[in-house]
Scaffold this active site. Structure first.
Site, PDB file in Angstrom:
ATOM      1  CB  CYS A  10      10.090  38.605   1.760  1.00  0.00           C
ATOM      2  SG  CYS A  10      11.521  37.547   1.474  1.00  0.00           S
TER       3      CYS A  10
ATOM      4  CB  CYS B 232      13.759  34.216   4.725  1.00  0.00           C
ATOM      5  SG  CYS B 232      13.635  35.391   3.361  1.00  0.00           S
TER       6      CYS B 232
ATOM      7  CB  CYS C  47      10.028  33.742   3.458  1.00  0.00           C
ATOM      8  SG  CYS C  47       9.734  35.375   4.178  1.00  0.00           S
TER       9      CYS C  47
ATOM     10  CB  CYS D 299      12.994  39.265   4.705  1.00  0.00           C
ATOM     11  SG  CYS D 299      11.540  38.322   5.212  1.00  0.00           S
TER      12      CYS D 299
ATOM     13  CB  CYS E 211       4.161  52.439   3.641  1.00  0.00           C
ATOM     14  SG  CYS E 211       3.686  52.959   5.279  1.00  0.00           S
TER      15      CYS E 211
HETATM   16 ZN   LIG Z   1      11.622  36.653   3.590  1.00  0.00          ZN
END
Ligand SMILES: [Zn+2]
Length: 160
Positions: free
Chosen positions: A126, A81, A129, A78, A149
């Site tokens: 995610c 984070c 976060c 991510c 995607c």
């Molecule tokens: Zn994250």
């Protein structure tokens, strides 16, 4: 100190020690390591494009991400984070112009239904976060038949 531990401690300092004691080992408390930041904090940390996608559920233009052509072994984390979201083994060429994967790393990708278009789509983000990553469609390759995607600006590649 490894980078992830540093990140968690930095986050804990921002969020307040009450939510994640800095003495707690990283990942010791599954599900309690949420990264919570104010809009101003995210704007400071992220680029304009990253903020637009991750925090505003925007979509980058197709064929703009260098990660479309990334073929090395590694992990996609991510951009908000650094939580690992996808393994390179699950990446495939979808021809859509966005990095595509047939499976997320279990437990790290959350989904919700999004009604922005007339046809409901499944949004995913995610788990740590809450940063928006993309949409998942049921037209992917085996073994899952799923196509995640992903916006390239919302992830970073970490070579193995
Ligand atoms: Zn994250």
């Amino acid at each position: 100190m490894n980078r992830r531990l540093f990140l968690l401690q930095g986050t804990a300092a921002l969020a307040g020690a009450a939510t994640l004691p800095v003495t707690a080992p990283a990942f010791a408390q599954e599900g309690t390591d949420k990264v919570v930041k104010t809009e101003a904090e995210w704007r400071k940390q992220l680029t304009k494009e990253q903020f637009y996608v991750l925090r505003g559920e925007g979509t980058e233009r197709a064929f703009t991400s260098p990660l479309n052509n990334e073929k090395r072994k590694g992990t996609y984390v991510c951009a908000g984070c650094e939580l690992p979201l996808f393994k390179s083994e699950t990446k495939f060429e979808s021809g859509t112009g966005w990095p595509s994967f047939y499976a997320g790393i279990p437990g790290n990708v959350g989904t919700k239904v999004d009604y922005k278009l007339i046809v409901p789509r499944t949004e995913y983000h995610c788990r740590r976060c809450g940063g928006h990553q993309g949409h998942v469609f049921p037209d992917g390759p085996p073994p899952t038949g799923q196509r995640y995607c992903n916006n390239g600006v919302a992830i970073m590649f970490v070579a193995a």
